[in-house]
Design a protein around this motif. Structure first.
Motif, PDB file in Angstrom:
ATOM      1  N   LEU A 121       0.817  -1.216   0.000  1.00 29.76           N
ATOM      2  CA  LEU A 121       0.000   0.000   0.000  1.00 29.76           C
ATOM      3  C   LEU A 121       0.852   1.268   0.000  1.00 29.76           C
ATOM      4  O   LEU A 121       0.437   2.294  -0.544  1.00 29.76           O
ATOM      5  CB  LEU A 121      -0.953  -0.008   1.200  1.00 29.76           C
ATOM      6  N   THR A 122       2.024   1.212   0.586  1.00 26.08           N
ATOM      7  CA  THR A 122       2.879   2.407   0.613  1.00 26.08           C
ATOM      8  C   THR A 122       3.384   2.758  -0.782  1.00 26.08           C
ATOM      9  O   THR A 122       3.757   3.899  -1.047  1.00 26.08           O
ATOM     10  CB  THR A 122       4.093   2.205   1.547  1.00 26.08           C
ATOM     11  N   HIS A 123       3.409   1.784  -1.693  1.00 28.40           N
ATOM     12  CA  HIS A 123       3.900   2.016  -3.060  1.00 28.40           C
ATOM     13  C   HIS A 123       2.799   2.525  -3.991  1.00 28.40           C
ATOM     14  O   HIS A 123       3.122   3.042  -5.075  1.00 28.40           O
ATOM     15  CB  HIS A 123       4.461   0.711  -3.650  1.00 28.40           C
ATOM     16  N   LEU A 124       1.548   2.345  -3.622  1.00 31.34           N
ATOM     17  CA  LEU A 124       0.444   2.621  -4.544  1.00 31.34           C
ATOM     18  C   LEU A 124       0.079   4.096  -4.523  1.00 31.34           C
ATOM     19  O   LEU A 124      -0.242   4.664  -3.481  1.00 31.34           O
ATOM     20  CB  LEU A 124      -0.770   1.759  -4.188  1.00 31.34           C
ATOM     21  N   ARG A 125       0.093   4.685  -5.688  1.00 30.03           N
ATOM     22  CA  ARG A 125      -0.155   6.122  -5.851  1.00 30.03           C
ATOM     23  C   ARG A 125      -1.249   6.300  -6.890  1.00 30.03           C
ATOM     24  O   ARG A 125      -1.120   5.851  -8.022  1.00 30.03           O
ATOM     25  CB  ARG A 125       1.134   6.805  -6.318  1.00 30.03           C
ATOM     26  N   GLY A 126      -2.321   6.945  -6.524  1.00 30.84           N
ATOM     27  CA  GLY A 126      -3.382   7.166  -7.499  1.00 30.84           C
ATOM     28  C   GLY A 126      -4.758   7.029  -6.899  1.00 30.84           C
ATOM     29  O   GLY A 126      -4.965   7.157  -5.696  1.00 30.84           O
ATOM     30  N   GLU A 127      -5.736   6.772  -7.781  1.00 29.07           N
ATOM     31  CA  GLU A 127      -7.114   6.560  -7.349  1.00 29.07           C
ATOM     32  C   GLU A 127      -7.469   5.108  -7.674  1.00 29.07           C
ATOM     33  O   GLU A 127      -7.340   4.682  -8.807  1.00 29.07           O
ATOM     34  CB  GLU A 127      -8.062   7.539  -8.042  1.00 29.07           C
ATOM     35  N   PHE A 128      -7.911   4.362  -6.656  1.00 27.98           N
ATOM     36  CA  PHE A 128      -8.084   2.933  -6.877  1.00 27.98           C
ATOM     37  C   PHE A 128      -9.027   2.315  -5.856  1.00 27.98           C
ATOM     38  O   PHE A 128      -9.215   2.819  -4.755  1.00 27.98           O
ATOM     39  CB  PHE A 128      -6.728   2.206  -6.806  1.00 27.98           C
ATOM     40  N   ALA A 129      -9.616   1.224  -6.270  1.00 31.73           N
ATOM     41  CA  ALA A 129     -10.324   0.311  -5.372  1.00 31.73           C
ATOM     42  C   ALA A 129     -10.052  -1.077  -5.923  1.00 31.73           C
ATOM     43  O   ALA A 129     -10.175  -1.298  -7.131  1.00 31.73           O
ATOM     44  CB  ALA A 129     -11.815   0.602  -5.348  1.00 31.73           C
ATOM     45  N   PHE A 130      -9.648  -2.004  -5.063  1.00 34.13           N
ATOM     46  CA  PHE A 130      -9.399  -3.353  -5.566  1.00 34.13           C
ATOM     47  C   PHE A 130      -9.768  -4.394  -4.522  1.00 34.13           C
ATOM     48  O   PHE A 130      -9.854  -4.106  -3.321  1.00 34.13           O
ATOM     49  CB  PHE A 130      -7.948  -3.533  -6.043  1.00 34.13           C
ATOM     50  N   ALA A 131     -10.001  -5.598  -5.030  1.00 34.83           N
ATOM     51  CA  ALA A 131     -10.265  -6.763  -4.178  1.00 34.83           C
ATOM     52  C   ALA A 131      -9.184  -7.794  -4.457  1.00 34.83           C
ATOM     53  O   ALA A 131      -8.844  -8.048  -5.617  1.00 34.83           O
ATOM     54  CB  ALA A 131     -11.638  -7.342  -4.479  1.00 34.83           C
ATOM     55  N   LEU A 132      -8.660  -8.382  -3.400  1.00 33.23           N
ATOM     56  CA  LEU A 132      -7.593  -9.374  -3.519  1.00 33.23           C
ATOM     57  C   LEU A 132      -7.931 -10.562  -2.628  1.00 33.23           C
ATOM     58  O   LEU A 132      -8.148 -10.396  -1.419  1.00 33.23           O
ATOM     59  CB  LEU A 132      -6.262  -8.750  -3.090  1.00 33.23           C
ATOM     60  N   TYR A 133      -7.989 -11.739  -3.222  1.00 31.93           N
ATOM     61  CA  TYR A 133      -8.225 -12.963  -2.441  1.00 31.93           C
ATOM     62  C   TYR A 133      -6.917 -13.741  -2.336  1.00 31.93           C
ATOM     63  O   TYR A 133      -6.231 -13.977  -3.334  1.00 31.93           O
ATOM     64  CB  TYR A 133      -9.288 -13.840  -3.098  1.00 31.93           C
ATOM     65  N   GLU A 134      -6.571 -14.122  -1.093  1.00 33.27           N
ATOM     66  CA  GLU A 134      -5.368 -14.903  -0.823  1.00 33.27           C
ATOM     67  C   GLU A 134      -5.803 -16.295  -0.369  1.00 33.27           C
ATOM     68  O   GLU A 134      -6.298 -16.473   0.746  1.00 33.27           O
ATOM     69  CB  GLU A 134      -4.523 -14.221   0.253  1.00 33.27           C
ATOM     70  N   LYS A 135      -5.596 -17.271  -1.240  1.00 34.53           N
ATOM     71  CA  LYS A 135      -6.088 -18.630  -0.987  1.00 34.53           C
ATOM     72  C   LYS A 135      -5.417 -19.260   0.229  1.00 34.53           C
ATOM     73  O   LYS A 135      -6.064 -19.930   1.041  1.00 34.53           O
ATOM     74  CB  LYS A 135      -5.864 -19.493  -2.230  1.00 34.53           C
ATOM     75  N   GLU A 137      -4.351 -17.975   2.925  1.00 38.20           N
ATOM     76  CA  GLU A 137      -4.901 -17.428   4.168  1.00 38.20           C
ATOM     77  C   GLU A 137      -6.422 -17.512   4.206  1.00 38.20           C
ATOM     78  O   GLU A 137      -7.040 -17.198   5.225  1.00 38.20           O
ATOM     79  CB  GLU A 137      -4.473 -15.964   4.328  1.00 38.20           C
ATOM     80  N   ASP A 138      -7.008 -17.902   3.062  1.00 36.16           N
ATOM     81  CA  ASP A 138      -8.464 -17.930   2.916  1.00 36.16           C
ATOM     82  C   ASP A 138      -9.062 -16.587   3.343  1.00 36.16           C
ATOM     83  O   ASP A 138      -9.994 -16.523   4.149  1.00 36.16           O
ATOM     84  CB  ASP A 138      -9.074 -19.064   3.739  1.00 36.16           C
ATOM     85  N   ALA A 139      -8.495 -15.509   2.790  1.00 39.98           N
ATOM     86  CA  ALA A 139      -8.894 -14.154   3.191  1.00 39.98           C
ATOM     87  C   ALA A 139      -9.083 -13.264   1.968  1.00 39.98           C
ATOM     88  O   ALA A 139      -8.357 -13.369   0.974  1.00 39.98           O
ATOM     89  CB  ALA A 139      -7.850 -13.540   4.118  1.00 39.98           C
ATOM     90  N   LEU A 140     -10.072 -12.391   2.059  1.00 42.10           N
ATOM     91  CA  LEU A 140     -10.364 -11.390   1.027  1.00 42.10           C
ATOM     92  C   LEU A 140     -10.025 -10.014   1.584  1.00 42.10           C
ATOM     93  O   LEU A 140     -10.377  -9.690   2.720  1.00 42.10           O
ATOM     94  CB  LEU A 140     -11.858 -11.448   0.664  1.00 42.10           C
ATOM     95  N   TYR A 141      -9.337  -9.204   0.782  1.00 45.87           N
ATOM     96  CA  TYR A 141      -9.006  -7.834   1.174  1.00 45.87           C
ATOM     97  C   TYR A 141      -9.714  -6.873   0.214  1.00 45.87           C
ATOM     98  O   TYR A 141      -9.540  -6.968  -1.010  1.00 45.87           O
ATOM     99  CB  TYR A 141      -7.494  -7.596   1.107  1.00 45.87           C
ATOM    100  N   LEU A 142     -10.511  -5.963   0.778  1.00 46.37           N
ATOM    101  CA  LEU A 142     -11.168  -4.910   0.004  1.00 46.37           C
ATOM    102  C   LEU A 142     -10.455  -3.606   0.339  1.00 46.37           C
ATOM    103  O   LEU A 142     -10.434  -3.190   1.505  1.00 46.37           O
ATOM    104  CB  LEU A 142     -12.653  -4.815   0.361  1.00 46.37           C
ATOM    105  N   VAL A 143      -9.868  -2.960  -0.663  1.00 44.01           N
ATOM    106  CA  VAL A 143      -8.981  -1.819  -0.434  1.00 44.01           C
ATOM    107  C   VAL A 143      -9.462  -0.611  -1.229  1.00 44.01           C
ATOM    108  O   VAL A 143      -9.781  -0.726  -2.415  1.00 44.01           O
ATOM    109  CB  VAL A 143      -7.531  -2.158  -0.852  1.00 44.01           C
ATOM    110  N   ARG A 144      -9.470   0.551  -0.557  1.00 38.21           N
ATOM    111  CA  ARG A 144      -9.906   1.786  -1.213  1.00 38.21           C
ATOM    112  C   ARG A 144      -8.831   2.857  -1.072  1.00 38.21           C
ATOM    113  O   ARG A 144      -8.124   2.922  -0.071  1.00 38.21           O
ATOM    114  CB  ARG A 144     -11.209   2.271  -0.578  1.00 38.21           C
ATOM    115  N   ASP A 145      -8.715   3.714  -2.087  1.00 35.25           N
ATOM    116  CA  ASP A 145      -7.663   4.733  -2.083  1.00 35.25           C
ATOM    117  C   ASP A 145      -7.825   5.713  -0.930  1.00 35.25           C
ATOM    118  O   ASP A 145      -8.838   5.741  -0.230  1.00 35.25           O
ATOM    119  CB  ASP A 145      -7.606   5.462  -3.428  1.00 35.25           C
TER     120      ASP A 145
END
Length: 671
Positions: A121-135, A137-145
């Motif tokens: 997240l410290t590297h990400l610059r801009g306007e964004f929303a993304f979803a990332l599933y990590e199998k 860890e069986d976890a979903l991450y919902l991230v907003r700028d």
């Protein structure tokens, strides 16, 4: 820019329905008309979908999402832009990463694999929303700028979690209930919302600068929220005194803004600029023209009211930069003729038809073949441009000034902004005990809306009114604010923090930004909300943001060489469409909608409003001798009443899952 959606079911063996995922993409076809994709990871209960607007890497096959990591441990869908991605990509490639596309989106997968989410997240610059599933860890991450430029909603159902870029994407899933909450209804009628909330029961937003983690444990989903960034002003005592060399800050603002603009000119398609008569958009156009050394396409909204129209100044700026200038001239009745369609996209009420004007402008941008424009949003938030900020500075931030001088400045402020009293400025002082307790005063920016509570409450249908009779909307908002970000801060910083957390995210970036722009497949990029620029702007001393009676002083000086003299000297003029009461034709167009959506039959069918009070509101508006500032406030309330009725029609009365399936059939988007 795109649209995303997905499902994370509680039971790993509950495979998401592929056609439902496709339908979720189809109903947001406007966000991504250039293609769609979906992916389901077997034996996880997880499925993502994506509607694509091609801006970076126009190759349809290469840039198709969702993205999967080589070992299928990670799956991701992304909406927005990551700037500086070429440098990051080159660094990752040198470290052994192998990219399958030229899209900026793919950097997240490789960063996450090597550095984990927090460092990514410290590297990400801009306007964004993304979803990332990590199998693993069986976890979903919902991230907003960091500022909430891109939307991201989610809800829990009996089966699991459903998320999407828009409410209609979530509503396309048959398990999601579509019902107003009484508190949400109340806030729709007073304009200002509780951060993270929506009008609908059980539907939430990922807060700006936050991650929502959904983890499955023993067949159940656990949700947690984590803040990774916030608006962090210095402590008041840390600012340098009046003797500071202001040129240091002027040069710093110029440097950071130019860098932000240059990053946002990165695209594989032409980039234009929105242009009003304010220094914000004029500065962006001027820097864009200088950076590209080409004629930039500029788009301006013109109103048929001299008091609200800014095209003369915009034309002067366009000529100074040799821009290809496109002016859309709107008649009064045009705005209400497109009000219903605009609400379909905003998914919330709007107090002023500027949202409709922005919707129509993005339509014209699309028609002339542009997908990307740079905008001036965020400047007023960073550099204290709104009249409410000056008012708070005069009242709370200039204790050293004689009372008479402060009073003179405030009177001048009120005089120069009389058109906006009842909207941008409260008709009279309003005090919220909750805000006073939290931050020492009630910010002027929320006073116009909180002061509508006594008008809004009687408008709510009786059974729902009982549910919110003791509800304090001001307290609900104040309770969400991080006290550690307010404590010890200068009064101006506190006021700006509140606006950024409420009106910027909930209004300007929603019905004034993403939702009406993406309605016509058009990406808006606001350089002022680059977080590197913002973090520098937070260090600018308050007396250089508002110097004397001049707002945005440091920005004004930084851009002085670009701006026509009239604009450089001009006081901030709030950009609004003329309210309905200012034109008989506009009022006639409003009444046409009212007869349809605010009729006794329509109001009783929806069960949201009290028809007798609705009728009284119109009668009050048309009473002879009503002060102009009260008419401005009543115009806003009437727009909100229309808005909630239209939202009911769009999202409750209409079978949204069936509509989504029909849209998929029309597009030929099938499993």
């Amino acid at each position: 820019m795109c649209g995303i959606g997905g499902v994370f079911n509680q039971q790993a063996n509950n495979r998401p329905d592929p056609q439902t995922l496709v339908n979720m993409a189809a109903i947001m076809h406007h966000r991504g008309p250039d293609g769609y994709g979906y992916e389901i990871i077997d034996d996880t209960g997880v499925g993502f979908s994506h509607a694509r607007l091609t801006i970076i890497d126009l190759n349809e096959a290469r840039g198709k999402q969702p993205f999967l990591s080589d070992d299928s441990n990670l799956m991701m869908v992304h909406n927005g832009e990551f700037y500086d991605f070429k440098r990051i990509r080159a660094d990752l490639t040198a470290r052994g990463a192998r990219f399958r596309s030229k899209c900026d989106s793919e950097i997240v997968l490789h960063l996450f694999e090597r550095e984990g989410l927090e460092e990514t997240l410290t590297h990400l610059r801009g306007e964004f929303a993304f979803a990332l599933y990590e199998k693993s860890e069986d976890a979903l991450y919902l991230v907003r700028d960091r500022f909430g430029i891109k939307p991201l909603y989610y809800t829990e159902t009996d089966e699991g979690v459903v998320f999407g870029s828009e409410l209609k994407v979530i509503f396309a899933h048959p398990s999601v209930k579509r019902e107003f909450s009484s508190e949400g209804l109340y806030h729709q009628l007073i304009q200002v919302m509780v951060p993270g909330s929506t009008a609908f029961k059980g539907i939430k937003q990922v807060a700006p600068g936050h991650v929502v983690k959904v983890q499955r444990r023993d067949g159940k989903l656990e949700l947690s929220e984590h803040k990774y960034w916030d608006v962090n002003f210095p402590q008041e005592h840390e600012y340098p005194g009046d003797e500071v060399d202001e040129q240091i800050y002027i040069d710093g603002v110029r440097k950071h803004l130019l860098e932000a603009v240059q990053h946002r000119l990165t695209a594989d398609v032409p980039v234009g600029c929105y242009l009003s008569g304010g220094i914000d958009s004029c500065a962006i156009l001027g820097l864009s023209a200088a950076a590209t050394q080409t004629s930039v396409k500029a788009f301006t909204i013109g109103f048929d009211s001299d008091e609200y129209d800014e095209t003369v100044i915009a034309q002067e700026m366009a000529e100074a930069t040799d821009s290809d200038h496109h002016i859309m001239r709107l008649k009064a009745e045009d705005l209400y003729d497109h009000f219903v369609k605009t609400i379909w996209h905003t998914e919330r009420t709007i107090y002023n038809t500027l949202g409709v004007a922005k919707y129509l402008m993005s339509q014209q941008v699309h028609q002339v073949g542009y997908k990307v424009v740079l905008t001036g949003e965020g400047s007023d938030e960073l550099f204290a441009g709104y009249p409410a900020f000056r008012k708070d500075m005069f009242l709370h931030g200039l204790d050293h000034l004689p009372e008479g001088e402060r009073k003179d400045w405030q009177e001048l402020l009120e005089k120069n902004n009389k058109l906006f009293k009842g909207a941008m400025l409260a008709r009279e002082e309003f005090v919220s005990p909750a805000f006073n307790a939290k931050m020492g005063f009630t910010p002027s920016c929320v006073q116009p809306w909180l002061s509508c509570a006594d008008t809004a409450l009687p408008l709510i249908a009786e059974d729902r009114r009982k549910e919110v009779q003791e509800y304090d909307p001001g307290k609900a908002i104040a309770d969400t604010l991080d006290e550690s970000m307010l404590s010890g801060r200068h009064p101006l910083d506190r006021a700006q923090y509140v606006w950024i957390k409420t009106m910027l995210e909930g209004q300007i970036l929603t019905w004034g930004g993403d939702r009406v722009d993406m309605a016509n497949s058009m990406e808006a990029r606001p350089p002022f909300l680059d977080h590197h620029l913002a973090e520098y702007a937070f260090t600018v001393p308050p007396h250089l943001r508002i110097k004397g009676n001049k707002e945005k002083y440091v920005l004004r000086e930084a851009m002085k060489g670009l701006l026509p003299e009239t604009l450089y000297k001009r006081e901030k003029f709030a950009f609004m469409a003329p309210p309905a009461h200012t034109d008989p034709e506009k009022w006639k167009a409003l009444m046409k909608l009212a007869n349809l959506f605010l009729s006794e039959e329509a109001v009783k069918e929806a069960g949201l409003l009290d028809y007798a009070q609705v009728k009284l509101t119109f009668e009050k508006h048309e009473t002879a001798g009503v002060p102009i500032d009260e008419k401005v406030q009543l115009d806003a309330v009437i727009n909100h009443m229309l808005g909630v009725q239209i939202m009911h029609h769009h999202f409750v009365k209409t079978d949204v899952p069936a509509m989504a399936r029909k849209r998929a059939d029309e597009l030929g988007w099938h499993v």
